[in-house]
Every structure is written in structure tokens, then in C-alpha cells.
Design a protein around this motif. Structure first.
Motif, PDB file in Angstrom:
ATOM      1  N   GLY A 198       0.811  -1.213   0.000  1.00  0.00           N
ATOM      2  CA  GLY A 198       0.000   0.000   0.000  1.00  0.00           C
ATOM      3  C   GLY A 198       0.843   1.261   0.000  1.00  0.00           C
ATOM      4  O   GLY A 198       2.033   1.211  -0.292  1.00  0.00           O
ATOM      5  N   PRO A 199       0.288   2.400   0.408  1.00  0.00           N
ATOM      6  CA  PRO A 199      -1.135   2.569   0.712  1.00  0.00           C
ATOM      7  C   PRO A 199      -2.008   2.550  -0.539  1.00  0.00           C
ATOM      8  O   PRO A 199      -3.199   2.347  -0.477  1.00  0.00           O
ATOM      9  N   TRP A 200      -1.351   2.781  -1.702  1.00  0.00           N
ATOM     10  CA  TRP A 200      -2.016   2.722  -2.995  1.00  0.00           C
ATOM     11  C   TRP A 200      -1.007   2.259  -4.021  1.00  0.00           C
ATOM     12  O   TRP A 200       0.175   2.085  -3.744  1.00  0.00           O
ATOM     13  N   MET A 201      -1.469   2.046  -5.250  1.00  0.00           N
ATOM     14  CA  MET A 201      -0.568   1.786  -6.371  1.00  0.00           C
ATOM     15  C   MET A 201      -0.474   3.053  -7.194  1.00  0.00           C
ATOM     16  O   MET A 201      -1.495   3.598  -7.628  1.00  0.00           O
ATOM     17  N   VAL A 202       0.748   3.536  -7.412  1.00  0.00           N
ATOM     18  CA  VAL A 202       0.949   4.687  -8.289  1.00  0.00           C
ATOM     19  C   VAL A 202       1.364   4.146  -9.653  1.00  0.00           C
ATOM     20  O   VAL A 202       2.224   3.268  -9.755  1.00  0.00           O
ATOM     21  N   THR A 203       0.705   4.611 -10.709  1.00  0.00           N
ATOM     22  CA  THR A 203       0.967   4.077 -12.042  1.00  0.00           C
ATOM     23  C   THR A 203       2.381   4.433 -12.495  1.00  0.00           C
ATOM     24  O   THR A 203       2.980   5.427 -12.066  1.00  0.00           O
TER      25      THR A 203
END
Length: 303
Positions: A198-203
Motif C-alpha cells: 500500500g497505501p495505494w498503487m501509483v501508475t
């Protein structure tokens, strides 16, 4: 673009401190995907759906990140492929730790990634920031290992180095937690909650060079790890080439790139924070004791 999963398996786009719900797109993508497909349908569909996802996010009101329960940003990887010994300074510290009398570190850490090969963590070990880490064996040493994680976006086998990054959908922060001991590495590292993402996936378009990313980790505010992916023995392109020479990589598959020096034990009550610049955000996760009674009740209920 920054993609997160949150609450009850909802999909969101992160903009600043707000998350914009694009779950209808996730529902449509999954409904169109064959059950037998290998990989994560949402990650596979990103190239075709990106513009529509952005438009959906434009229309969706933002919800504060702080109010959401963040899950692992990838729901269905076919495998978690991990580099075991990919920073020389980490090899040195583990070799020294294993030599200490009474050490719980039983290691072949002097063997570099090219000789040791990649290892796999169980998919069931995968958790997001909100789910936390439950220490399964508190009497043994349980170590944090902060890492940069690549998310595969396009299937491939025997991928050449020069085209390796074409197969990457994005990047995340991760923790390759491990309990020390004599058991097989994959067994000790596949405990529930021992693969944090995480906290997210960055492209991938937001990361100019994955081999020049800072990486730091603190425990209760104390800096334990502080390095950069420019210190990797096998860089990101070589890891993809190496892993795909043994097995096919599918959309959503995760490649944990290895941990730098500073690995150390954690215990229930600790708070781990992993960082790598603004794009990848801050991975904050709490450590707790494993609920043995709760696990037994769950087994009885499903018997």
C-alpha cells in the motif's frame, strides 16, 4: 494515477488527501473477465480503462483518506515473487547476526539473489495498511523488511531486460515480514499479514526511474532503514527478466524488490511507517498480537 482499494472492496482514485470512488468501473471490469483468467482483472484492464476511470473520478465526490480503511491495492495477484538478498549491506548485517551466539537468524544471506533465486510468499499473506500485522510467534524474532514493490501490468515470460518496464503497471510500498527460524524461507514469510502492500498503487508513468527511489522505515518514530533502490544488486529491470525466465508474470503479480540494511524486530504495539517520496505515499501499519482464540473460533464456525 494513484489507485487504492478500501472499505468493503471499493476502488478509488487518490487525489491529494481525497479518494474518489470508481467502484462501478471495477464491477464492470470484473463482470467481463473470465473466471479462469490468470491475474487481476482490474490491473489488466488499466490501459483501456484509464481515461474512463479519470472521468468517473471527476464526477465522484472526494472522501478523506483518513476516514477510509485501506486494503491492499491489488486484489488478486497470482503470486508474490520476492528478491531475498538484493542489497549488499543487508547481506552483511544478516551474516553478522547469524554468527551471534544464540541467534534466531539461520541464514544463507551471503548468497546473492542471482544464486538464491526468487522466493514466493503465499497470496493469503497479503494485507493492506488498515489490516495490520498480527505477530504469530511472539517468542521468536519477527522482523520488518521495508521494500519497493512492482506491480506487473502485462503478462510475459522470458521478458528481456530492455522491455522489462513495459510490463509494469505501477509501484507500491511493501513490507516483507519474516519470522526467524530454521523452516523454509517461504513458509516463515507466508504467515497471515506478513506481506503488506500500500497505501495505494501509483501508475508507472509517475515514476521516472524505479532504480532511484528513496526508501525509509521507522518503528515508533525511530529510523531503522534508510536507503535507495540505486543500491539494488539486481535492479528492477533485471528482477523482471530473472523472475520471468522461470515463470510467466501475470497482471497484478507483485515483485518485492528486496530490503536494505536496518532490518530489526517488532512486537505488538509497535507502529511501522515506510516512506518513499510523495508519489508512493506513506505506508503506516500497526503491529498486534495474533488472536489465537479468535482463530480457533473461526475454525469451529466453519467446520
Amino acid at each position: 494515477m494513484k489507485l487504492c482499494r478500501y472499505d468493503d472492496d471499493r476502488l478509488g482514485i487518490v487525489r491529494g488527501d481525497l479518494v474518489h470512488d470508481v467502484t462501478p468501473a471495477q464491477t464492470e471490469i470484473r463482470a467481463a473477465a473470465p473466471y479462469a483468467m490468470k491475474g487481476d482483472a482490474v490491473i489488466a484492464a488499466l490501459p483501456q480503462w484509464r481515461e474512463r476511470l479519470e472521468r468517473l473520478a471527476d464526477k465522484a465526490p472526494g472522501k478523506p483518506l483518513a476516514e477510509l480503511r485501506l486494503l491492499a491495492p491489488v486484489a488478486r495477484p497470482t503470486k508474490l515473487s520476492c528478491a531475498p538478498t538484493n542489497y549488499q549491506a543487508h547481506i552483511n548485517e544478516m551474516t553478522a547476526a547469524a554468527a551471534q551466539p544464540g541467534s534466531q537468524v539461520v541464514t544463507t544471506q551471503s548468497i546473492k539473489v542471482g544464486e538464491a533465486g526468487m522466493f514466493l510468499k503465499a497470496n493469503s499473506a497479503l494485507v493492506g495498511p488498515a489490516e495490520g500485522i498480527a505477530i504469530r510467534f511472539p517468542e521468536r524474532r519477527n522482523d520488518h523488511e521495508g521494500e519497493i514493490v512492482m506491480v506487473i501490468g502485462k503478462a510475459g515470460s522470458d521478458i528481456p531486460r530492455v522491455r522489462a518496464l513495459d510490463h509494469v503497471a505501477g509501484y507500491c510500498l511493501g513490507l516483507d515480514m519474516t519470522v526467524r527460524g530454521r523452516e523454509d524461507r517461504s513458509f516463515r514469510k507466508s504467515i497471515d499479514g506478513y506481506a503488506v502492500l500500500g497505501p495505494w498503487m501509483v501508475t508507472a508513468d509517475e515514476i521516472a526511474d524505479p532504480d532511484a527511489l528513496p526508501l525509509s522505515l521507522t518503528v515508533n518514530g525511530e529510523t531503522r532503514q534508510d536507503s535507495n533502490t540505486n543500491m539494488l544488486i539486481y535492479d528492477c529491470r533485471r528482477l523482471i527478466e530473472f523472475a520471468s525466465s522461470f515463470y510467466t508474470l501475470y497482471p497484478g503479480d507483485l515483485i518485492y524488490t528486496g530490503t536494505p540494511e536496518g532490518v530489526g524486530p517488532v512486537k505488538p504495539g509497535d507502529v511501522i511507517v515506510c516512506r518513499s517520496g510523495a508519489a508512493l505515499g506513506e505506508l503506516k501499519i500497526s503491529v498486534r498480537a495474533h488472536d489465537t482464540n479468535g482463530a480457533r473460533e473461526s475454525v469451529r464456525a466453519n467446520a
